[in-house]
Design an enzyme around this catalytic site. Structure first.
Site, short mmCIF file in Angstrom:
data_model
loop_
_atom_site.label_atom_id
_atom_site.label_comp_id
_atom_site.label_asym_id
_atom_site.label_seq_id
_atom_site.Cartn_x
_atom_site.Cartn_y
_atom_site.Cartn_z
N ALA A 214 12.85 7.00 1.02
CA ALA A 214 13.71 6.27 0.06
C ALA A 214 14.99 7.03 -0.27
O ALA A 214 15.83 6.50 -0.98
CB ALA A 214 12.92 5.99 -1.22
N LYS A 247 19.18 3.69 -2.28
CA LYS A 247 19.91 4.87 -2.76
C LYS A 247 21.00 5.29 -1.78
O LYS A 247 22.12 5.57 -2.18
CB LYS A 247 18.97 6.05 -2.99
CG LYS A 247 17.56 5.69 -3.38
CD LYS A 247 17.41 5.37 -4.85
CE LYS A 247 16.11 4.62 -5.05
NZ LYS A 247 15.47 4.77 -6.30
C1 LMR Z 1 12.74 6.01 -9.41
O1 LMR Z 1 11.74 6.61 -8.99
O2 LMR Z 1 13.25 6.25 -10.49
C2 LMR Z 1 13.37 4.96 -8.54
O3 LMR Z 1 12.74 4.89 -7.32
C3 LMR Z 1 13.50 3.66 -9.21
C4 LMR Z 1 12.20 2.96 -9.38
O4 LMR Z 1 12.11 1.81 -8.94
O5 LMR Z 1 11.25 3.53 -9.92
#
Ligand code: LMR
Length: 399
Positions: A214, A247
């Site tokens: 991610a 991201k």
């Molecule tokens: C996070 O971990 O803050 C991000 O991946 C946003 C989410 O959807 O939790």
């Protein structure tokens, strides 16, 4: 009169990260600091649309002639482009296929459902600590999350010995979820050698690896970040990869993700693809197209690709600068170990030894927002206030 069905439901607590986002927005104090949800922020605290994305969108709006359905895999050019980002070139088409999904979560959910179709109720092993949505997705699908130790909390480093020890309990067919670069929430990654050793463990145990990527490009660079993952994928016959463009392309709300399926044979790939298509059809039918089209447009054009990767490089450099400044500031407050860990960690997150009560105090007394786990989004730090933020945070660090 029968009781209305929905009245049997009790209200659930808010999602730990999304609840924090809402609370931050509602806070009227000046100089509040959002170290909560993992979104990139620039020096003005904004999460801008990347210039390469804006240009791709302009071309799309001008050139688009139809919005007719694309089919369950979504945009084939997008899928092929993400495959190249993951593998570093075109993978073996006989063994690899991919599906565009509504964001990384859609890919995770589709990947887990696919594993569940192969073996109902299969346990999903995930790192401790992990992203809270990993067990949430598994449970929502009726699968059982299992933990493997990951972080040495004293040093803030990934502890591969502990990972290997815990994965000895994995049974044949279990899913082992491994995060790609920029581990969420710890910011501590495995080395390329450890990825290789992990592939050996998964092979020996007969596990089905699920790699969640991610934050590609936010650690050391687009190729450097993927070294371990590529070594791993080259060493295992089958794997599932979820990929998010939220991201690294800043496409958060466009829900742009991809599920990659690597099978041992062409027949296995083909069969798995029919299941993935059928599961997707029941869930979202077809994936959203706009974000995929923007990514495909960027990655098909050399100049746009360069613009995007330069923008990504400057995001990465800013995060690194913030890490160094914040790590030094923590050390200056007497928190040398935490400071060194923050400086060494990768990507958006670090996990500090702060408990829920400490996080609550930071929010009440200093308008600093972070989840109770002690995870911080480094990109949310505000340069001019780093010293005072570090002082407040050092005051609640427990170790
Ligand atoms: C996070 O971990 O803050 C991000 O991946 C946003 C989410 O959807 O939790």
């Amino acid at each position: 009169m029968p009781r209305p069905m929905l009245s049997v439901l009790d209200a659930l607590p808010p999602d730990p990260l999304l609840g924090l986002m809402a609370a931050f927005r509602a806070d009227e104090r000046a100089n509040k600091t959002d170290l909560g949800v993992g979104v990139y922020k620039d020096e003005n605290g904004e999460t801008p649309v990347m210039a390469a994305v804006r240009e791709a969108e302009r071309r799309l709006v001008e050139g688009q002639t139809t919005k007719v359905y694309q089919g369950p895999r979504g945009d084939a050019d997008f899928c092929a482009a993400v495959e190249r980002l993951v593998y570093g070139g075109d993978p073996d088409a006989d063994r690899v296929t991919s599906f565009a999904t509504p964001g990384g979560c859609g890919a995770l959910s589709l990947g887990m459902r696919l594993a569940n179709a192969a073996r109902k109720g299969v346990p999903v092993w995930m790192s401790d600590p992990c992203w809270p949505n990993h067990p949430h997705v598994a449970r929502a699908l009726g699968m059982t999350p299992r933990d493997y130790a990951y972080l040495d909390r004293a040093t803030g480093r990934a502890d591969f010995q502990a990972v290997s020890d815990d994965l000895k309990d994995v049974m044949s067919g279990d899913v082992v979820l491994i995060q790609g670069p920029c581990h969420n929430p710890s910011g501590s990654d495995l080395t390329t050698e450890e990825w290789g050793a992990l592939a050996g463990i998964c092979l020996a145990r007969g596990a089905l690896p699920l790699i969640d990527i991610a934050y590609h490009g936010l650690g050391d660079g687009l190729d450097a970040d993927m070294e371990g993952v590529r070594a791993f994928l080259a060493a295992v016959p089958e794997a599932i990869v979820s990929y998010s463009c939220s991201k690294n392309f800043g496409l958060y709300r466009e829900r742009t993700g991809c599920l990659l399926i690597q099978a041992e044979t062409a027949a296995a790939r083909e069969a798995a693809a029919t299941h993935a298509a059928s599961i997707a059809r029941a869930d979202w039918s077809m994936p959203p197209a706009h974000g995929q089209a923007a990514v495909a447009t960027i990655l098909a054009d050399e100049a746009l690709t360069k613009q995007w990767s330069d923008e990504l490089a400057s995001m990465r450099a800013r995060i690194l600068d913030l890490r160094t400044a914040f790590g030094d500031a923590l050390a200056a407050e007497g928190r040398e170990t935490a400071g060194a860990a923050v400086t060494a960690q990768k990507g958006m997150f670090s996990m500090l030894p702060i408990d829920a009560a400490g996080a609550e105090r930071l929010r009440a007394e200093h308008a600093i927002y972070m989840p109770g786990s002690g995870r911080i989004n480094v990109a949310g730090l505000v340069s001019e206030r780093i010293a005072e933020t570090a002082k407040a945070i050092a005051g609640v660090i427990t170790a």
